[in-house]
Design a protein around this motif. Structure first.
Motif, PDB file in Angstrom:
ATOM      1  N   LEU A  29     -68.102  70.977  58.598  1.00 19.73           N
ATOM      2  CA  LEU A  29     -68.053  72.436  58.466  1.00 19.73           C
ATOM      3  C   LEU A  29     -69.104  72.924  57.463  1.00 19.73           C
ATOM      4  O   LEU A  29     -69.805  73.898  57.718  1.00 19.73           O
ATOM      5  N   LYS A  30     -69.241  72.212  56.357  1.00 19.29           N
ATOM      6  CA  LYS A  30     -70.270  72.574  55.376  1.00 19.29           C
ATOM      7  C   LYS A  30     -71.665  72.429  55.979  1.00 19.29           C
ATOM      8  O   LYS A  30     -72.534  73.267  55.761  1.00 19.29           O
ATOM      9  N   GLU A  31     -71.878  71.360  56.728  1.00 17.53           N
ATOM     10  CA  GLU A  31     -73.175  71.099  57.350  1.00 17.53           C
ATOM     11  C   GLU A  31     -73.588  72.221  58.298  1.00 17.53           C
ATOM     12  O   GLU A  31     -74.723  72.684  58.267  1.00 17.53           O
ATOM     13  N   VAL A  32     -72.662  72.664  59.159  1.00 19.00           N
ATOM     14  CA  VAL A  32     -73.019  73.712  60.132  1.00 19.00           C
ATOM     15  C   VAL A  32     -72.971  75.098  59.506  1.00 19.00           C
ATOM     16  O   VAL A  32     -73.360  76.072  60.151  1.00 19.00           O
ATOM     17  N   THR A  33     -72.525  75.189  58.276  1.00 19.65           N
ATOM     18  CA  THR A  33     -72.626  76.443  57.542  1.00 19.65           C
ATOM     19  C   THR A  33     -74.061  76.641  57.062  1.00 19.65           C
ATOM     20  O   THR A  33     -74.566  77.759  57.040  1.00 19.65           O
ATOM     21  N   LEU A  34     -74.716  75.543  56.722  1.00 21.03           N
ATOM     22  CA  LEU A  34     -76.066  75.607  56.178  1.00 21.03           C
ATOM     23  C   LEU A  34     -77.143  75.770  57.242  1.00 21.03           C
ATOM     24  O   LEU A  34     -78.095  76.519  57.057  1.00 21.03           O
ATOM     25  N   GLU A  35     -77.015  75.029  58.360  1.00 19.57           N
ATOM     26  CA  GLU A  35     -78.046  75.032  59.393  1.00 19.57           C
ATOM     27  C   GLU A  35     -77.437  74.815  60.769  1.00 19.57           C
ATOM     28  O   GLU A  35     -76.337  74.309  60.893  1.00 19.57           O
ATOM     29  N   TRP A  36     -78.220  75.167  61.803  1.00 22.58           N
ATOM     30  CA  TRP A  36     -77.842  74.858  63.180  1.00 22.58           C
ATOM     31  C   TRP A  36     -77.977  73.351  63.371  1.00 22.58           C
ATOM     32  O   TRP A  36     -78.985  72.759  62.990  1.00 22.58           O
ATOM     33  N   ARG A  37     -76.943  72.732  63.947  1.00 22.04           N
ATOM     34  CA  ARG A  37     -76.947  71.288  64.193  1.00 22.04           C
ATOM     35  C   ARG A  37     -76.445  71.005  65.604  1.00 22.04           C
ATOM     36  O   ARG A  37     -75.514  71.653  66.079  1.00 22.04           O
ATOM     37  N   LEU A  62     -64.569  78.647  65.515  1.00 16.31           N
ATOM     38  CA  LEU A  62     -65.056  78.674  64.140  1.00 16.31           C
ATOM     39  C   LEU A  62     -66.566  78.493  64.084  1.00 16.31           C
ATOM     40  O   LEU A  62     -67.178  78.735  63.054  1.00 16.31           O
ATOM     41  N   VAL A  63     -67.153  78.046  65.201  1.00 19.87           N
ATOM     42  CA  VAL A  63     -68.604  77.902  65.283  1.00 19.87           C
ATOM     43  C   VAL A  63     -69.112  78.646  66.507  1.00 19.87           C
ATOM     44  O   VAL A  63     -68.383  78.838  67.479  1.00 19.87           O
ATOM     45  N   GLU A  64     -70.356  79.063  66.430  1.00 23.53           N
ATOM     46  CA  GLU A  64     -71.021  79.636  67.598  1.00 23.53           C
ATOM     47  C   GLU A  64     -72.007  78.591  68.087  1.00 23.53           C
ATOM     48  O   GLU A  64     -72.382  77.673  67.350  1.00 23.53           O
ATOM     49  N   SER A  65     -72.426  78.712  69.326  1.00 26.95           N
ATOM     50  CA  SER A  65     -73.383  77.746  69.859  1.00 26.95           C
ATOM     51  C   SER A  65     -74.515  78.475  70.558  1.00 26.95           C
ATOM     52  O   SER A  65     -74.357  79.614  71.003  1.00 26.95           O
ATOM     53  N   ARG A  66     -75.649  77.793  70.622  1.00 31.18           N
ATOM     54  CA  ARG A  66     -76.787  78.298  71.369  1.00 31.18           C
ATOM     55  C   ARG A  66     -77.648  77.100  71.763  1.00 31.18           C
ATOM     56  O   ARG A  66     -77.603  76.042  71.137  1.00 31.18           O
ATOM     57  N   TRP A  67     -78.410  77.289  72.808  1.00 29.79           N
ATOM     58  CA  TRP A  67     -79.296  76.230  73.293  1.00 29.79           C
ATOM     59  C   TRP A  67     -80.619  76.331  72.552  1.00 29.79           C
ATOM     60  O   TRP A  67     -81.246  77.380  72.531  1.00 29.79           O
ATOM     61  N   MET A  68     -81.019  75.215  71.924  1.00 29.41           N
ATOM     62  CA  MET A  68     -82.257  75.194  71.145  1.00 29.41           C
ATOM     63  C   MET A  68     -83.112  74.004  71.575  1.00 29.41           C
ATOM     64  O   MET A  68     -82.591  72.931  71.871  1.00 29.41           O
ATOM     65  N   SER A  69     -84.408  74.209  71.586  1.00 27.54           N
ATOM     66  CA  SER A  69     -85.348  73.149  71.902  1.00 27.54           C
ATOM     67  C   SER A  69     -86.188  72.863  70.659  1.00 27.54           C
ATOM     68  O   SER A  69     -86.697  73.782  70.026  1.00 27.54           O
ATOM     69  N   THR A  70     -86.311  71.586  70.317  1.00 32.49           N
ATOM     70  CA  THR A  70     -87.134  71.222  69.161  1.00 32.49           C
ATOM     71  C   THR A  70     -88.225  70.252  69.608  1.00 32.49           C
ATOM     72  O   THR A  70     -87.963  69.318  70.358  1.00 32.49           O
ATOM     73  N   GLY A  71     -89.426  70.494  69.186  1.00 38.20           N
ATOM     74  CA  GLY A  71     -90.540  69.602  69.476  1.00 38.20           C
ATOM     75  C   GLY A  71     -90.861  69.461  70.952  1.00 38.20           C
ATOM     76  O   GLY A  71     -91.309  68.401  71.376  1.00 38.20           O
ATOM     77  N   GLY A  72     -90.611  70.486  71.754  1.00 38.44           N
ATOM     78  CA  GLY A  72     -90.919  70.437  73.177  1.00 38.44           C
ATOM     79  C   GLY A  72     -89.935  69.632  74.002  1.00 38.44           C
ATOM     80  O   GLY A  72     -90.172  69.373  75.181  1.00 38.44           O
ATOM     81  N   SER A  78     -76.633  73.666  70.129  1.00 42.57           N
ATOM     82  CA  SER A  78     -76.553  73.570  68.673  1.00 42.57           C
ATOM     83  C   SER A  78     -75.423  74.460  68.165  1.00 42.57           C
ATOM     84  O   SER A  78     -75.070  75.444  68.814  1.00 42.57           O
ATOM     85  N   TYR A  79     -74.906  74.117  66.990  1.00 38.87           N
ATOM     86  CA  TYR A  79     -73.738  74.807  66.448  1.00 38.87           C
ATOM     87  C   TYR A  79     -74.008  75.307  65.037  1.00 38.87           C
ATOM     88  O   TYR A  79     -74.732  74.688  64.262  1.00 38.87           O
ATOM     89  N   HIS A  80     -73.366  76.429  64.718  1.00 35.01           N
ATOM     90  CA  HIS A  80     -73.444  77.027  63.396  1.00 35.01           C
ATOM     91  C   HIS A  80     -72.130  77.775  63.166  1.00 35.01           C
ATOM     92  O   HIS A  80     -71.525  78.265  64.113  1.00 35.01           O
ATOM     93  N   THR A  81     -71.707  77.888  61.917  1.00 33.32           N
ATOM     94  CA  THR A  81     -70.450  78.597  61.655  1.00 33.32           C
ATOM     95  C   THR A  81     -70.561  80.044  62.115  1.00 33.32           C
ATOM     96  O   THR A  81     -71.600  80.671  61.985  1.00 33.32           O
ATOM     97  N   PHE A  82     -69.475  80.535  62.665  1.00 33.25           N
ATOM     98  CA  PHE A  82     -69.435  81.886  63.210  1.00 33.25           C
ATOM     99  C   PHE A  82     -69.141  82.911  62.121  1.00 33.25           C
ATOM    100  O   PHE A  82     -69.735  83.969  62.085  1.00 33.25           O
ATOM    101  N   TYR A  83     -68.214  82.568  61.228  1.00 32.41           N
ATOM    102  CA  TYR A  83     -67.775  83.516  60.198  1.00 32.41           C
ATOM    103  C   TYR A  83     -68.372  83.164  58.844  1.00 32.41           C
ATOM    104  O   TYR A  83     -68.539  82.010  58.508  1.00 32.41           O
ATOM    105  N   THR A  84     -68.662  84.199  58.072  1.00 29.29           N
ATOM    106  CA  THR A  84     -69.150  83.977  56.720  1.00 29.29           C
ATOM    107  C   THR A  84     -68.017  84.080  55.700  1.00 29.29           C
ATOM    108  O   THR A  84     -68.160  83.621  54.580  1.00 29.29           O
ATOM    109  N   SER A  85     -66.898  84.694  56.105  1.00 27.84           N
ATOM    110  CA  SER A  85     -65.742  84.778  55.208  1.00 27.84           C
ATOM    111  C   SER A  85     -64.474  85.065  56.013  1.00 27.84           C
ATOM    112  O   SER A  85     -64.535  85.396  57.193  1.00 27.84           O
TER     113      SER A  85
END
Length: 166
Positions: A29-37, A62-72, A78-85
């Motif tokens: 949870l802390k990890e996906v709060t900081l960055e998309w993973r 508790l997380v949102e998701s989106r499709w991300m491409s890295t390096g072609g 990828s996941y990131h926390t949805f709520y900030t509080s």
């Protein structure tokens, strides 16, 4: 953007309590709060329990998701926390909050047995939650709490249905 999760119903506490019940879940949870993973990145860092945690967070919204491409490369989810509080409006009768806490704190083995009973009662087509509660002898609050803890089922209105894989 700041998003605040407002908790008005006691059973909504269950996902919050279960999201930090192990060291791995807290760390993920802390990890996906900081960055998309991606789930693969989480599993690489935290093992299979990390992947299970991100699936749990996704089901609990508790997380949102989106499709991300890295390096072609091909895009990955990828996941990131949805709520900030969180804002908890906490004034519930003791009998309701005791059901919520009992469902959240129930041991994994005991919960697996209860979950199996609920899944058997719900069946593949889903079932009205009041009928399930009556058949299994649960209060409505206890049943809501138990279902909200599960990654295998969810509410659709007043019906409990098996969660389909995406």
């Amino acid at each position: 953007m700041n998003r605040i999760k407002v908790i008005n119903e006691p059973s909504e506490l269950v996902p919050m309590l279960r999201s930090v019940d192990t060291v791995v879940k807290r760390d993920v949870l802390k990890e996906v709060t900081l960055e998309w993973r991606t789930a693969d990145e989480i599993e690489e860092k935290f093992g299979p329990e990390g992947r299970e945690a991100i699936i749990f967070f996704d089901k609990m919204k508790l997380v949102e998701s989106r499709w991300m491409s890295t390096g072609g490369n091909y895009p990955e989810k990828s996941y990131h926390t949805f709520y900030t509080s969180f804002h908890i409006n906490a004034q519930w009768p003791v009998y309701e909050i005791s059901d919520v806490l009992a469902a959240a704190m129930m041991g994994d083995e005991e919960y697996a047995e209860v979950e199996a009973k609920i899944l058997a009662e719900v069946g593949k087509d889903g079932k009205f939650s009041g009928d399930v509660a009556e058949a299994l002898g649960f209060t409505a609050t206890m049943l809501k709490s138990l279902v909200r803890r599960s990654v295998k089922m969810d509410f659709r209105g007043h019906r409990i249905e098996i969660k389909r894989e995406e």
